[in-house]
Structures are given as C-alpha cells and as structure tokens.
Design a protein around this motif. Structure first.
Motif, PDB file in Angstrom:
ATOM      1  N   THR A  90       0.830  -1.202   0.000  1.00  0.00           N
ATOM      2  CA  THR A  90       0.000   0.000   0.000  1.00  0.00           C
ATOM      3  C   THR A  90       0.868   1.257   0.000  1.00  0.00           C
ATOM      4  O   THR A  90       2.056   1.208   0.337  1.00  0.00           O
ATOM      5  CB  THR A  90      -0.914   0.032   1.245  1.00  0.00           C
ATOM      6  OG1 THR A  90      -0.096   0.021   2.415  1.00  0.00           O
ATOM      7  CG2 THR A  90      -1.879  -1.142   1.254  1.00  0.00           C
ATOM      8  N   PHE A 125      -0.414  -2.642  -4.472  1.00  0.00           N
ATOM      9  CA  PHE A 125      -1.751  -3.104  -4.833  1.00  0.00           C
ATOM     10  C   PHE A 125      -2.812  -2.047  -4.539  1.00  0.00           C
ATOM     11  O   PHE A 125      -3.779  -1.926  -5.265  1.00  0.00           O
ATOM     12  CB  PHE A 125      -2.108  -4.385  -4.080  1.00  0.00           C
ATOM     13  CG  PHE A 125      -3.484  -4.877  -4.407  1.00  0.00           C
ATOM     14  CD1 PHE A 125      -3.724  -5.540  -5.601  1.00  0.00           C
ATOM     15  CD2 PHE A 125      -4.544  -4.649  -3.542  1.00  0.00           C
ATOM     16  CE1 PHE A 125      -5.013  -5.954  -5.935  1.00  0.00           C
ATOM     17  CE2 PHE A 125      -5.830  -5.063  -3.866  1.00  0.00           C
ATOM     18  CZ  PHE A 125      -6.059  -5.731  -5.067  1.00  0.00           C
ATOM     19  N   ARG A 126      -2.608  -1.272  -3.462  1.00  0.00           N
ATOM     20  CA  ARG A 126      -3.625  -0.311  -3.030  1.00  0.00           C
ATOM     21  C   ARG A 126      -2.971   1.035  -2.760  1.00  0.00           C
ATOM     22  O   ARG A 126      -1.988   1.125  -2.024  1.00  0.00           O
ATOM     23  CB  ARG A 126      -4.302  -0.823  -1.757  1.00  0.00           C
ATOM     24  CG  ARG A 126      -5.351   0.098  -1.172  1.00  0.00           C
ATOM     25  CD  ARG A 126      -5.908  -0.501   0.123  1.00  0.00           C
ATOM     26  NE  ARG A 126      -6.740   0.459   0.829  1.00  0.00           N
ATOM     27  CZ  ARG A 126      -8.042   0.633   0.634  1.00  0.00           C
ATOM     28  NH1 ARG A 126      -8.684  -0.120  -0.239  1.00  0.00           N
ATOM     29  NH2 ARG A 126      -8.719   1.535   1.307  1.00  0.00           N
ATOM     30  N   GLU A 128      -4.014   4.930  -1.397  1.00  0.00           N
ATOM     31  CA  GLU A 128      -5.054   5.648  -0.667  1.00  0.00           C
ATOM     32  C   GLU A 128      -4.770   7.142  -0.701  1.00  0.00           C
ATOM     33  O   GLU A 128      -3.618   7.565  -0.843  1.00  0.00           O
ATOM     34  CB  GLU A 128      -5.086   5.185   0.788  1.00  0.00           C
ATOM     35  CG  GLU A 128      -5.327   3.702   0.942  1.00  0.00           C
ATOM     36  CD  GLU A 128      -5.118   3.191   2.358  1.00  0.00           C
ATOM     37  OE1 GLU A 128      -5.721   2.164   2.672  1.00  0.00           O
ATOM     38  OE2 GLU A 128      -4.356   3.814   3.128  1.00  0.00           O
ATOM     39  N   GLU A 150     -14.373   5.980  -0.398  1.00  0.00           N
ATOM     40  CA  GLU A 150     -14.611   4.840   0.485  1.00  0.00           C
ATOM     41  C   GLU A 150     -15.223   5.205   1.829  1.00  0.00           C
ATOM     42  O   GLU A 150     -15.690   4.331   2.532  1.00  0.00           O
ATOM     43  CB  GLU A 150     -13.297   4.089   0.742  1.00  0.00           C
ATOM     44  CG  GLU A 150     -12.772   3.378  -0.468  1.00  0.00           C
ATOM     45  CD  GLU A 150     -11.642   2.429  -0.142  1.00  0.00           C
ATOM     46  OE1 GLU A 150     -11.526   1.418  -0.833  1.00  0.00           O
ATOM     47  OE2 GLU A 150     -10.866   2.708   0.811  1.00  0.00           O
ATOM     48  N   ALA A 170      -9.552   5.343  -2.543  1.00  0.00           N
ATOM     49  CA  ALA A 170      -8.514   4.349  -2.821  1.00  0.00           C
ATOM     50  C   ALA A 170      -8.617   3.919  -4.282  1.00  0.00           C
ATOM     51  O   ALA A 170      -9.684   3.955  -4.894  1.00  0.00           O
ATOM     52  CB  ALA A 170      -8.642   3.142  -1.913  1.00  0.00           C
ATOM     53  N   ARG A 171      -7.476   3.502  -4.804  1.00  0.00           N
ATOM     54  CA  ARG A 171      -7.403   2.910  -6.139  1.00  0.00           C
ATOM     55  C   ARG A 171      -6.615   1.617  -6.007  1.00  0.00           C
ATOM     56  O   ARG A 171      -5.549   1.587  -5.388  1.00  0.00           O
ATOM     57  CB  ARG A 171      -6.715   3.863  -7.116  1.00  0.00           C
ATOM     58  CG  ARG A 171      -6.645   3.321  -8.531  1.00  0.00           C
ATOM     59  CD  ARG A 171      -6.138   4.352  -9.508  1.00  0.00           C
ATOM     60  NE  ARG A 171      -5.750   3.687 -10.746  1.00  0.00           N
ATOM     61  CZ  ARG A 171      -5.043   4.261 -11.701  1.00  0.00           C
ATOM     62  NH1 ARG A 171      -4.642   5.513 -11.566  1.00  0.00           N
ATOM     63  NH2 ARG A 171      -4.742   3.595 -12.785  1.00  0.00           N
ATOM     64  N   LEU A 172      -7.154   0.551  -6.567  1.00  0.00           N
ATOM     65  CA  LEU A 172      -6.521  -0.759  -6.518  1.00  0.00           C
ATOM     66  C   LEU A 172      -5.875  -1.074  -7.859  1.00  0.00           C
ATOM     67  O   LEU A 172      -6.338  -0.604  -8.905  1.00  0.00           O
ATOM     68  CB  LEU A 172      -7.547  -1.847  -6.200  1.00  0.00           C
ATOM     69  CG  LEU A 172      -8.422  -1.655  -4.955  1.00  0.00           C
ATOM     70  CD1 LEU A 172      -9.389  -2.813  -4.805  1.00  0.00           C
ATOM     71  CD2 LEU A 172      -7.564  -1.476  -3.711  1.00  0.00           C
ATOM     72  N   ASP A 175      -8.379  -2.225 -10.325  1.00  0.00           N
ATOM     73  CA  ASP A 175      -9.443  -1.326 -10.782  1.00  0.00           C
ATOM     74  C   ASP A 175      -9.248  -1.009 -12.256  1.00  0.00           C
ATOM     75  O   ASP A 175      -8.117  -0.993 -12.758  1.00  0.00           O
ATOM     76  CB  ASP A 175      -9.430  -0.009  -9.988  1.00  0.00           C
ATOM     77  CG  ASP A 175      -9.965  -0.154  -8.574  1.00  0.00           C
ATOM     78  OD1 ASP A 175     -10.617  -1.176  -8.285  1.00  0.00           O
ATOM     79  OD2 ASP A 175      -9.724   0.757  -7.771  1.00  0.00           O
TER      80      ASP A 175
END
Length: 186
Positions: A90, A125-126, A128, A150, A170-172, A175
C-alpha cells in the motif's frame, strides 16, 4: 519513473530537481499552501531544502515525489506517494497544484501516471488518499484519477482551530484504468 511519460494535456510527471526551487517557492508563497509543506518554505534556500528532502526520500525508497511539469518543464504541481508499506503493498497519495495552474487537470493527470508506475514498478496493490470535504476540486481530481470514495473520517484534521472532515479514496491495481478524459478541476 525510469522514462518521462507525456500526459494528454502536455504535462510530464518527473522527479523533482533542485532547479525547480523557483516554482516551489512561488507555489508555497500562497497562504493555503502552508498546509502542504512539511516545513516553512519562504526563501530559495528553504525551497532547495524541500526539494533535497524529496530526493533523499526517493533515494531511501520511503516516498516518491513527482513534479508535474508542462511542456516548458516548469513545475505546475506535485504528486507524492508516501507511507509505502511493502508488507501490505500500500501507499498514500498526496497532491497539490500551484494556483496559476489550477483547473488545467494537473492533479488529475499528475496522479494517473505515478499510480500506474506504483502498481507496475513498485508492486503496490492499493493506493489511498484523503481530502478535506470542503475541497471539491481535490475530490474531482481523485475521482478522475481512478480513486473510489470509500468513506468519511470525521473531524480528522485541524487547521487554525477548526476541525475538518476528510473523505477517503482508494485505487486498486485491479481497478479499471481511469478514462482518458478528466473531469474538470476548479
């Protein structure tokens, strides 16, 4: 980022350079920008120290800060990825835009390429980010950059004795890539 990536609006995200000191000094001369600085930036020497901290953080791999430059290589704003946690893959994204460049998609375009770089090259992966709820332009930039809202953190920040709610996004890595046409920023 190993290569410079030209963004649709003619902007390029790139690591900060000491030669960006005049742009940093001008941006931080705005009273509202005091909240964006980790130290006072009121002189050229302060701006150079601010830039050197960004370079040092990059070298230590604890944060990655990009200038978003125009076609003349003038820095218009900043996008940073900090609080990188390799265990959970993250990171935390923050951004600002100089007043003269606001409304031109600097934050929107500036967030997209570094986010993609974080997913591809850093293996995150994530990602924020958070913005004050009284800053709708920041929210539009986050959404246009592919960050999904979120939730709300009530009265998280305090400036000048006033508490502010913060909306979290957040963006994964999984996505969909954000649309190439940004939402208009103000």
């Amino acid at each position: 980022m190993r290569d410079r990536i030209l963004l649709p609006a003619g902007m390029v995200p790139r690591p900060w350079e000491i030669s960006d000191a005049p742009s940093v000094l001008k941006a931080f001369a705005e009273p509202v920008m005091e909240r964006q600085a980790d130290a006072s930036v009121t002189t050229t020497a302060d701006a150079e120290q601010w830039l050197q901290r960004r370079k040092d953080q990059w070298h230590r791999r604890v944060a990655y800060s990009f200038a978003v430059a125009d076609s003349t290589d003038t820095a218009l704003g900043s996008v940073s990825v900090s609080n990188v946690d390799p265990r959970h893959s993250t990171g935390w994204v923050s951004y600002w835009t100089a007043s003269a460049a606001r409304g031109r998609g600097v934050a929107t375009h500036g967030c997209r390429a570094p986010a993609n770089w974080c997913f591809a090259d850093l293996g995150l992966f994530r990602l924020e980010l958070g913005h004050r709820t009284d800053n709708p332009a920041s929210c539009r930039a986050a959404l246009a950059s592919g960050f999904t809202a979120e939730g709300l953190q009530r009265q998280k920040l305090a400036y000048d004795g006033i508490r502010y709610d913060v909306e979290m996004h957040a963006r994964l890595a999984t996505d969909p890539h954000p649309a190439q046409q940004p939402l208009e920023e103000t």
